[in-house]
Scaffold this motif. Structure first.
Motif, PDB file in Angstrom:
ATOM      1  N   TRP A   1      -7.409 -58.559 -16.347  1.00  0.00           N
ATOM      2  CA  TRP A   1      -8.754 -58.389 -16.897  1.00  0.00           C
ATOM      3  C   TRP A   1      -8.732 -57.586 -18.188  1.00  0.00           C
ATOM      4  CZ3 TRP A   1     -12.332 -61.485 -15.065  1.00  0.00           C
ATOM      5  CH2 TRP A   1     -12.088 -62.091 -13.833  1.00  0.00           C
ATOM      6  N   LEU A   2      -7.748 -56.715 -18.321  1.00  0.00           N
ATOM      7  CA  LEU A   2      -7.560 -56.024 -19.595  1.00  0.00           C
ATOM      8  C   LEU A   2      -7.129 -57.018 -20.676  1.00  0.00           C
ATOM      9  CD1 LEU A   2      -7.538 -53.266 -21.015  1.00  0.00           C
ATOM     10  CD2 LEU A   2      -5.165 -52.994 -20.287  1.00  0.00           C
ATOM     11  N   ALA A   3      -6.239 -57.941 -20.303  1.00  0.00           N
ATOM     12  CA  ALA A   3      -5.812 -58.979 -21.250  1.00  0.00           C
ATOM     13  C   ALA A   3      -6.984 -59.880 -21.624  1.00  0.00           C
ATOM     14  CB  ALA A   3      -4.675 -59.803 -20.641  1.00  0.00           C
ATOM     15  N   TYR A   4      -7.836 -60.202 -20.650  1.00  0.00           N
ATOM     16  CA  TYR A   4      -9.005 -61.039 -20.942  1.00  0.00           C
ATOM     17  C   TYR A   4      -9.952 -60.344 -21.921  1.00  0.00           C
ATOM     18  CZ  TYR A   4      -7.577 -63.774 -16.836  1.00  0.00           C
ATOM     19  OH  TYR A   4      -6.883 -64.531 -15.932  1.00  0.00           O
ATOM     20  N   SER A   5     -10.087 -59.022 -21.779  1.00  0.00           N
ATOM     21  CA  SER A   5     -10.962 -58.300 -22.700  1.00  0.00           C
ATOM     22  C   SER A   5     -10.401 -58.346 -24.119  1.00  0.00           C
ATOM     23  CB  SER A   5     -11.147 -56.848 -22.242  1.00  0.00           C
ATOM     24  OG  SER A   5      -9.934 -56.121 -22.331  1.00  0.00           O
ATOM     25  N   THR A   6      -9.070 -58.266 -24.243  1.00  0.00           N
ATOM     26  CA  THR A   6      -8.447 -58.397 -25.568  1.00  0.00           C
ATOM     27  C   THR A   6      -8.720 -59.777 -26.146  1.00  0.00           C
ATOM     28  OG1 THR A   6      -6.658 -56.964 -24.757  1.00  0.00           O
ATOM     29  CG2 THR A   6      -6.301 -58.097 -26.851  1.00  0.00           C
ATOM     30  N   THR A   7      -8.593 -60.797 -25.309  1.00  0.00           N
ATOM     31  CA  THR A   7      -8.842 -62.170 -25.747  1.00  0.00           C
ATOM     32  C   THR A   7     -10.276 -62.336 -26.237  1.00  0.00           C
ATOM     33  OG1 THR A   7      -7.196 -63.081 -24.216  1.00  0.00           O
ATOM     34  CG2 THR A   7      -8.908 -64.577 -25.000  1.00  0.00           C
ATOM     35  N   ALA A   8     -11.235 -61.894 -25.434  1.00  0.00           N
ATOM     36  CA  ALA A   8     -12.649 -62.080 -25.781  1.00  0.00           C
ATOM     37  C   ALA A   8     -13.021 -61.307 -27.040  1.00  0.00           C
ATOM     38  CB  ALA A   8     -13.532 -61.650 -24.608  1.00  0.00           C
ATOM     39  N   LEU A   9     -12.567 -60.053 -27.150  1.00  0.00           N
ATOM     40  CA  LEU A   9     -12.923 -59.225 -28.305  1.00  0.00           C
ATOM     41  C   LEU A   9     -12.292 -59.749 -29.593  1.00  0.00           C
ATOM     42  CD1 LEU A   9     -12.597 -55.714 -26.627  1.00  0.00           C
ATOM     43  CD2 LEU A   9     -14.704 -56.702 -27.565  1.00  0.00           C
ATOM     44  N   SER A  10     -11.018 -60.120 -29.532  1.00  0.00           N
ATOM     45  CA  SER A  10     -10.352 -60.620 -30.748  1.00  0.00           C
ATOM     46  C   SER A  10     -10.953 -61.958 -31.178  1.00  0.00           C
ATOM     47  CB  SER A  10      -8.844 -60.758 -30.512  1.00  0.00           C
ATOM     48  OG  SER A  10      -8.563 -61.643 -29.436  1.00  0.00           O
ATOM     49  N   THR A  11     -11.296 -62.814 -30.217  1.00  0.00           N
ATOM     50  CA  THR A  11     -11.915 -64.099 -30.564  1.00  0.00           C
ATOM     51  C   THR A  11     -13.308 -63.886 -31.144  1.00  0.00           C
ATOM     52  OG1 THR A  11     -10.686 -65.165 -28.770  1.00  0.00           O
ATOM     53  CG2 THR A  11     -12.567 -66.362 -29.671  1.00  0.00           C
ATOM     54  N   GLY A  12     -14.087 -62.988 -30.545  1.00  0.00           N
ATOM     55  CA  GLY A  12     -15.415 -62.684 -31.075  1.00  0.00           C
ATOM     56  C   GLY A  12     -15.349 -62.143 -32.486  1.00  0.00           C
ATOM     57  N   ALA A  13     -14.313 -61.348 -32.786  1.00  0.00           N
ATOM     58  CA  ALA A  13     -14.153 -60.791 -34.129  1.00  0.00           C
ATOM     59  C   ALA A  13     -13.949 -61.886 -35.167  1.00  0.00           C
ATOM     60  CB  ALA A  13     -12.978 -59.821 -34.158  1.00  0.00           C
ATOM     61  N   ILE A  14     -13.212 -62.928 -34.795  1.00  0.00           N
ATOM     62  CA  ILE A  14     -12.985 -64.042 -35.723  1.00  0.00           C
ATOM     63  C   ILE A  14     -14.242 -64.889 -35.866  1.00  0.00           C
ATOM     64  CG2 ILE A  14     -11.573 -66.081 -36.190  1.00  0.00           C
ATOM     65  CD1 ILE A  14      -9.434 -64.824 -34.313  1.00  0.00           C
TER      66      ILE A  14
ATOM     67  N   VAL B   1      -0.220 -55.842 -35.058  1.00  0.00           N
ATOM     68  CA  VAL B   1      -0.187 -56.238 -36.472  1.00  0.00           C
ATOM     69  C   VAL B   1      -1.322 -57.214 -36.771  1.00  0.00           C
ATOM     70  CG1 VAL B   1       1.131 -57.515 -38.205  1.00  0.00           C
ATOM     71  CG2 VAL B   1       2.273 -55.808 -36.781  1.00  0.00           C
ATOM     72  N   GLY B   2      -1.515 -58.189 -35.878  1.00  0.00           N
ATOM     73  CA  GLY B   2      -2.578 -59.161 -36.089  1.00  0.00           C
ATOM     74  C   GLY B   2      -3.957 -58.512 -36.134  1.00  0.00           C
ATOM     75  N   LEU B   3      -4.227 -57.609 -35.193  1.00  0.00           N
ATOM     76  CA  LEU B   3      -5.541 -56.975 -35.131  1.00  0.00           C
ATOM     77  C   LEU B   3      -5.774 -56.014 -36.288  1.00  0.00           C
ATOM     78  CD1 LEU B   3      -5.828 -56.354 -31.285  1.00  0.00           C
ATOM     79  CD2 LEU B   3      -7.196 -57.937 -32.663  1.00  0.00           C
TER      80      LEU B   3
ATOM     81  N   LEU C   1      -6.510 -58.091 -39.225  1.00  0.00           N
ATOM     82  CA  LEU C   1      -7.858 -58.654 -39.096  1.00  0.00           C
ATOM     83  C   LEU C   1      -8.917 -57.610 -39.441  1.00  0.00           C
ATOM     84  CD1 LEU C   1      -9.845 -60.865 -38.222  1.00  0.00           C
ATOM     85  CD2 LEU C   1      -9.469 -60.162 -35.842  1.00  0.00           C
ATOM     86  N   ILE C   2      -8.732 -56.388 -38.977  1.00  0.00           N
ATOM     87  CA  ILE C   2      -9.683 -55.302 -39.283  1.00  0.00           C
ATOM     88  C   ILE C   2      -9.771 -55.088 -40.791  1.00  0.00           C
ATOM     89  CG2 ILE C   2     -10.065 -52.809 -39.072  1.00  0.00           C
ATOM     90  CD1 ILE C   2      -8.687 -53.064 -36.266  1.00  0.00           C
ATOM     91  N   LEU C   3      -8.612 -54.974 -41.447  1.00  0.00           N
ATOM     92  CA  LEU C   3      -8.599 -54.713 -42.893  1.00  0.00           C
ATOM     93  C   LEU C   3      -9.228 -55.875 -43.673  1.00  0.00           C
ATOM     94  CD1 LEU C   3      -5.035 -53.131 -43.254  1.00  0.00           C
ATOM     95  CD2 LEU C   3      -7.251 -51.957 -43.244  1.00  0.00           C
ATOM     96  N   ALA C   4      -8.894 -57.113 -43.267  1.00  0.00           N
ATOM     97  CA  ALA C   4      -9.452 -58.276 -43.967  1.00  0.00           C
ATOM     98  C   ALA C   4     -10.965 -58.349 -43.790  1.00  0.00           C
ATOM     99  CB  ALA C   4      -8.791 -59.563 -43.461  1.00  0.00           C
ATOM    100  N   ALA C   5     -11.452 -58.040 -42.587  1.00  0.00           N
ATOM    101  CA  ALA C   5     -12.896 -58.073 -42.330  1.00  0.00           C
ATOM    102  C   ALA C   5     -13.618 -57.003 -43.142  1.00  0.00           C
ATOM    103  CB  ALA C   5     -13.167 -57.885 -40.839  1.00  0.00           C
TER     104      ALA C   5
ATOM    105  N   PHE D   1      -4.431 -63.430 -39.921  1.00  0.00           N
ATOM    106  CA  PHE D   1      -4.218 -62.364 -38.944  1.00  0.00           C
ATOM    107  C   PHE D   1      -4.983 -62.608 -37.648  1.00  0.00           C
ATOM    108  CE2 PHE D   1      -3.123 -60.155 -42.932  1.00  0.00           C
ATOM    109  CZ  PHE D   1      -1.886 -59.629 -42.570  1.00  0.00           C
ATOM    110  N   GLY D   2      -6.177 -63.198 -37.765  1.00  0.00           N
ATOM    111  CA  GLY D   2      -6.949 -63.466 -36.557  1.00  0.00           C
ATOM    112  C   GLY D   2      -6.238 -64.417 -35.615  1.00  0.00           C
ATOM    113  N   PHE D   3      -5.712 -65.507 -36.148  1.00  0.00           N
ATOM    114  CA  PHE D   3      -5.023 -66.482 -35.304  1.00  0.00           C
ATOM    115  C   PHE D   3      -3.630 -66.008 -34.901  1.00  0.00           C
ATOM    116  CE2 PHE D   3      -8.493 -69.157 -36.356  1.00  0.00           C
ATOM    117  CZ  PHE D   3      -8.523 -70.156 -35.383  1.00  0.00           C
ATOM    118  N   ALA D   4      -3.072 -65.025 -35.620  1.00  0.00           N
ATOM    119  CA  ALA D   4      -1.773 -64.471 -35.235  1.00  0.00           C
ATOM    120  C   ALA D   4      -1.834 -63.782 -33.884  1.00  0.00           C
ATOM    121  CB  ALA D   4      -1.284 -63.503 -36.307  1.00  0.00           C
ATOM    122  N   THR D   5      -3.025 -63.384 -33.451  1.00  0.00           N
ATOM    123  CA  THR D   5      -3.140 -62.725 -32.145  1.00  0.00           C
ATOM    124  C   THR D   5      -3.059 -63.720 -30.993  1.00  0.00           C
ATOM    125  OG1 THR D   5      -5.571 -62.907 -32.088  1.00  0.00           O
ATOM    126  CG2 THR D   5      -4.639 -60.965 -33.167  1.00  0.00           C
ATOM    127  N   ASN D   6      -3.291 -65.013 -31.274  1.00  0.00           N
ATOM    128  CA  ASN D   6      -3.434 -65.999 -30.201  1.00  0.00           C
ATOM    129  C   ASN D   6      -2.202 -66.142 -29.312  1.00  0.00           C
ATOM    130  OD1 ASN D   6      -3.376 -68.854 -29.032  1.00  0.00           O
ATOM    131  ND2 ASN D   6      -5.499 -68.707 -29.701  1.00  0.00           N
TER     132      ASN D   6
END
Length: 395
Positions: A202-215, A269-271, A274-278, A301-306
């Motif tokens: 569920w921690l991994a799922y939260s990373t997935t949802a948050l990083s996807t929402g950011a993109i 690195v990906g996140l 992504l933060i800096l680019a955003a 960087f966003g898709f590098a997290t996938n």
């Protein structure tokens, strides 16, 4: 990498094109079906809802099927929903076909993920997932503009026919490359459900949802951001989207080769990128020569997290990956749904398009905070194994 993994990536491209192409066809659909643009936009939301619920439900109901049979059934239904969508003159029927198509597309994603990882082996699961998700990345850079152009010149129904044909070709590919029959040990529902109790998942799922929402909070509003704030003409929008897609393909390809050995480092690195680019995009939306590289960086960087988030789920799931992978697909769609919703709330409040960059950066920062938690959880999980081994060897 087995040829079948690339075929599965091509099947994701066919279905992912359908997921994305409506963004460029809303005016044509609204005009022909005599509905408003917002009503036509609900067809996109309906697809996201179908995927959100489809992955876990179909993962459970087809658990005892051979994976080949499940994927063939999903692709056949997906093709039929697009034939029905191309033939209908009813908005309600089209809406129903979008939900049904997304429902089986989510099931295909879940089963294809497990199949690709098994075919590639534990040492290359992130690379396999980067190829699979690369199909969606190519759909972003090629399928979306191609579907839009096809729909604009030959009518929106032609885009639906094209997806149906691609789906039939994917069926032929699955028949030719995916072995039939059950795996040596068929998945057990009890083991799959027990697996879902792991907090690490569920921690991994939260990373997935948050990083996807950011993109997605940024990607969903790129066209109006570019034309209304950056000041580009509408003709430049497909070019920038193509560059974004190229960046995404580069990011997912590179991270697919690093995430197996260094999952947390790749994700960090990906996140951070992504933060800096955003943030750069939020600060420079009115300056094209800075905003466009920032958008490319968001894709890269966003898709590098996938691959890293996908590989992490399979690492935690162990011998019961099917339901875990399905819930990860749902987590992606939580991000796909929530990210644009947050952006819409902000824009309706009058904040302007730079706000989507700030929201994307905030969501990515939240995703970044999950990494040290996940790293500590992983260390706690491996520690008992280490202690047991040392007690046996006397080390």
């Amino acid at each position: 990498m087995p040829r079948a993994v690339y075929l599965l990536g091509a099947a994701i491209f066919a279905q992912g094109t359908s997921e994305l192409m409506l963004a460029g066809l809303l005016p044509e659909i609204a005009g022909e079906l005599h509905v408003t643009i917002p009503a036509a936009g609900l067809l996109i939301s309906a697809f996201a809802v179908g995927m959100l619920v489809g992955a876990p439900i179909l993962a459970v109901t087809t658990l005892r099927w051979s994976r080949r049979a499940a994927m063939l059934a999903f692709l056949a239904i997906f093709a039929l929903t697009h034939v029905a969508g191309a033939l209908t003159s009813s908005y309600g029927v089209l809406l129903a076909t979008r939900v049904a198509g997304a429902f089986v597309y989510a099931g295909f994603w879940a089963v294809a993920s497990v199949t690709a990882v098994e075919l590639a082996g534990p040492a290359a699961r992130a690379k396999a997932m980067s190829i699979l998700a690369g199909g969606l990345t190519v759909a972003t850079s090629i399928g979306l503009p191609a579907g839009t152009l096809l729909g604009q010149h030959l009518g929106w129904r032609s885009a639906f026919w094209a997806v149906a044909i691609l789906s039939v070709l994917a069926i032929a590919g699955v028949l030719a490359t995916i072995p039939g029959g059950h795996a040596e040990s068929a998945p057990e529902l009890r083991a799959e459900l027990k697996n879902m109790a792991k907090p690490q998942l569920w921690l991994a799922y939260s990373t997935t949802a948050l990083s996807t929402g950011a993109i997605l909070v940024i990607f969903s509003y790129l066209a109006p951001l570019l034309t209304q704030t950056t000041g580009l003409s509408a003709g430049w929008v497909p070019v920038v989207l193509a560059l974004y897609g190229l960046g995404a393909l580069i990011g997912i390809t590179i991270s697919g080769r690093t995430a197996d050995d260094r999952p947390f480092g790749t994700l960090a690195v990906g996140l951070i990128g992504l933060i800096l680019a955003a943030i750069v995009l939020a600060l420079t939306t009115s300056t094209p020569w800075l905003a466009i590289p920032a958008i490319i960086g968001i894709g890269t960087f966003g898709f590098a997290t996938n691959p890293a988030v996908n590989s992490r789920v399979f690492s935690i799931a162990g011998d019961a990956p099917t339901l875990a992978a399905a819930f990860n697909i749902s987590a992606f769609n939580v991000g796909i749904t929530v990210g644009p919703w947050l952006g819409g709330l902000s824009l309706n409040a009058g904040t302007g398009y730079p706000a989507v960059g700030w929201i994307g950066a905030a969501l990515a920062i939240l995703a970044l905070t999950t990494i040290p938690l996940a790293r500590r959880a992983a260390a706690r999980t491996t520690q008992p194994t280490y202690e047991a081994a040392t007690s046996i060897t006397g080390a």
